[in-house]
Design a protein around this motif. Sequence first.
Motif, PDB file in Angstrom:
ATOM      1  N   ASP A 489      75.287  55.091  53.113  1.00 35.16           N
ATOM      2  CA  ASP A 489      74.027  54.695  52.755  1.00 35.16           C
ATOM      3  C   ASP A 489      75.111  53.242  51.674  1.00 35.16           C
ATOM      4  OD1 ASP A 489      71.786  54.489  52.905  1.00 35.16           O
ATOM      5  OD2 ASP A 489      71.778  55.980  52.741  1.00 35.16           O
ATOM      6  N   GLN A 514      71.519  57.782  59.166  1.00 36.15           N
ATOM      7  CA  GLN A 514      70.377  58.477  58.404  1.00 36.15           C
ATOM      8  C   GLN A 514      70.606  57.215  56.924  1.00 36.15           C
ATOM      9  OE1 GLN A 514      70.398  62.475  56.837  1.00 36.15           O
ATOM     10  NE2 GLN A 514      72.236  62.687  58.564  1.00 36.15           N
ATOM     11  N   THR A 516      69.508  54.358  54.634  1.00 40.99           N
ATOM     12  CA  THR A 516      68.910  53.914  54.311  1.00 40.99           C
ATOM     13  C   THR A 516      68.797  52.354  53.047  1.00 40.99           C
ATOM     14  OG1 THR A 516      68.257  55.664  52.903  1.00 40.99           O
ATOM     15  CG2 THR A 516      67.006  56.063  54.265  1.00 40.99           C
ATOM     16  N   THR A 651      64.332  60.574  49.169  1.00 42.56           N
ATOM     17  CA  THR A 651      64.686  60.028  48.369  1.00 42.56           C
ATOM     18  C   THR A 651      66.588  61.105  47.920  1.00 42.56           C
ATOM     19  OG1 THR A 651      64.249  59.948  46.146  1.00 42.56           O
ATOM     20  CG2 THR A 651      63.635  57.819  47.721  1.00 42.56           C
ATOM     21  N   LYS A 654      68.579  63.686  51.537  1.00 40.79           N
ATOM     22  CA  LYS A 654      70.483  63.773  52.247  1.00 40.79           C
ATOM     23  C   LYS A 654      71.257  64.735  51.231  1.00 40.79           C
ATOM     24  CE  LYS A 654      70.111  59.565  53.050  1.00 40.79           C
ATOM     25  NZ  LYS A 654      70.547  58.349  53.503  1.00 40.79           N
ATOM     26  N   ARG A 675      63.167  51.508  55.699  1.00 43.69           N
ATOM     27  CA  ARG A 675      64.071  51.774  56.361  1.00 43.69           C
ATOM     28  C   ARG A 675      63.113  52.642  56.310  1.00 43.69           C
ATOM     29  NH1 ARG A 675      70.146  51.021  57.254  1.00 43.69           N
ATOM     30  NH2 ARG A 675      70.454  48.319  57.380  1.00 43.69           N
ATOM     31  N   GLN A 678      64.336  55.775  59.065  1.00 49.88           N
ATOM     32  CA  GLN A 678      65.764  56.607  58.375  1.00 49.88           C
ATOM     33  C   GLN A 678      65.805  57.198  57.494  1.00 49.88           C
ATOM     34  OE1 GLN A 678      65.189  52.875  58.980  1.00 49.88           O
ATOM     35  NE2 GLN A 678      67.191  52.512  59.915  1.00 49.88           N
ATOM     36  N   ARG A 679      64.242  57.590  56.832  1.00 48.21           N
ATOM     37  CA  ARG A 679      63.993  58.577  55.500  1.00 48.21           C
ATOM     38  C   ARG A 679      63.676  59.520  56.024  1.00 48.21           C
ATOM     39  NH1 ARG A 679      66.901  57.709  50.546  1.00 48.21           N
ATOM     40  NH2 ARG A 679      65.818  55.602  50.769  1.00 48.21           N
TER      41      ARG A 679
END
Length: 711
Positions: A489, A514, A516, A651, A654, A675, A678-679
């Motif tokens: 990220d 993954q 985002t 959020t 991860k 995205r 992906q989240r």
Amino acid sequence: MTVHQTDQDAVEPEILAERDYMATCRETLTRMRDEVNTMLATGAGEGDAVVDKYFNHALRQFRKQFAKELADLDGAPLFFGRLEFPPGEAYGNDTGKAREASSPTHPPDCDRVYIGRRGVREDDGEPMVIDWRAELSRAFYEASDQDPLGVRVRRRYGFDNDGVLTAFEDERIGEQVASDAGSGLLAAEIERPRKGPMRDIVATIQPEQMSLVRTALESTLCIQGAPGTGKTAVGLHRLAYLLYAERERLQKEGGVAVIGPNRSFLAYIRKVLPALGEVAVSQTTIDELTGPDLTVERTDEPRTARVKGDVRMSEVIRRHLWSRVRPLEETVEVKHQHRTWRLHPEELAEELDAALSRNIDYTAGRELLTQRLAHLVLRRMEQAGTSGTTTLPQLQRNKAIGRALRQMWPAADPARLVFDLLTDADQLARAADGVLSAEEQQDLLLERRPRSVKSMPWSSLDLALLDEAAALIERPARLGHIVVDEAQDLSPMQIRAIGRRVAISCTVLGDLAQATSPSAVQDWTDVLAHLDLPDGRVEELTRGYRVPAQIIDYAARLLPHIAPGLNGPASFRRVADSLHITRTAPEGTIEATLAACTAALAGEGSVGLIAADDDVPELHQALTRSGLPHTVLGTGEDDLDAERLALTPVTLAKGLEFDVVLVVEPARIAGAEQRGLQRLYVALTRAVSSLHVIHADRLPEALAPELAMNR
């Protein structure tokens, strides 16, 4: 062969013997720690308080650190494995000796080596437990029928939740015994329910993971790993290994650090390194690294984020900073000791060009120009024979020279520099001419200009720009090795901020599926380039050990939509009844969620309730009304030890793992951001034992509606 304790009155003699040895090791560790603390208290071995002041300080610091490393492990077993070698072969030509067999069920016909989280030695220095990072311990992880590494028998131990030894399993190496069952104790340890933060995997590291853990310090690794493949554990264990193998060198180069995406993640991993004996490791977030005195108050729109994160911003900032340096077009009059010395514009320009040609950072350049201007005056005084006792530092403090310096090479503040770029269209246009398009420049500008730098609402990506400016002004301190987790990220500008702090090498961990962030780098080779470590290796972990196959296969339905070039991991585990999907009426989602939480808490282990950020307040109120104890991540009280149930904004999910995961309204997660799929992939892959998806809204198309049934 696996032996288990049956009941308290009929414990196997071998298990009793191993428990006794464990107790002896713990007593020895306690005695080692007490001896160090006594030496600290009495000053044993220290020299004269005045003559040996620095030696004494270094000795005390060493002993304090050693005492911390010898701290108990909160009930965690001191050893988790054992190796049997032929007599006299365990240590080769080393002076130490392996512990001879003393079990009531085995004759002393071999050398036995116990493998543990840290080394324990008898008073005479003989090893009782070998640190898992020692060279001898490699055999525990790597010995195989094809390459026994001298090992006859590898023993694994099983423990209950209180750390009491309850079982052992012996594997005879080199006998080519066919078996599809694998290690039952190994599987049991991987699957053992947990509560609270992540624990170490030192007892279960697999050969492909260990080869990465033991990579030499000079090598930078970039590890791509799907959920459950153990990439975070590999990175942390590599750091522990490097501190064991290269501690002095790493300390000399500034130490080590772990960089994570947020405080919730760092709270989750905080116990791993101390459990491995490493307590002096800095753990920070990317925002704390780049803006240590600032608070993130704003999130950039995707278009803005892409521009701010782009590596071209480094050139824009460089131009903006150095555009402030310019020659004077007037003569400078330096008054000193009743005389005036004049420095003409052409002389000033020559000195400025000479300072600029050195290609040093902004602050050092200012200091150099000050010295050159002062030296120019001093030479004039010497030629005139009037220098007397005048010194260069005296002239550097002269008001006229100081005033000329401020005009030619003004002091710079990183926050002011970035503030001007983001709020002043003219200044941005000059700095970004030929670098950013007019549309990109417009995306950067704030709609409303704050009244001052102090009132500026900074975003996370702004902090990376600040760090870029600060590094041009004065280079930051460096660290010997940095572990960066959830790196997929990070923007190029954030990666540059990390790279300029790396003195030797880096371990980069992440999963492109993954990613985002709109500004995220799309390829690991680009990450290595932005770190200025292009020779680093990209490795991939493809075998999952944590997430059950049913769950990872379900989540992998999203991969063609979010990361077409990646495949899901081949899971090591299948867990019956691990996936449940429940559709409710719109008014029944909260009720179904509370019922699922109650059912999950009736079992063992940790429970993660993951939802779209906007849905968290309502769920928090519902849980509170129902009397279900829980922690809300992201509230500044991220104590995962406090309650088994963690209400987790998606959020912040991860990198975290829970035994049971409840994902509420996947469509709201997917639709909350650009995205979002992906989240959602992140949320669906946090479960170690079971996943329960609860929804009233239609599931995203990638998650086949025909699967909307209990499994």
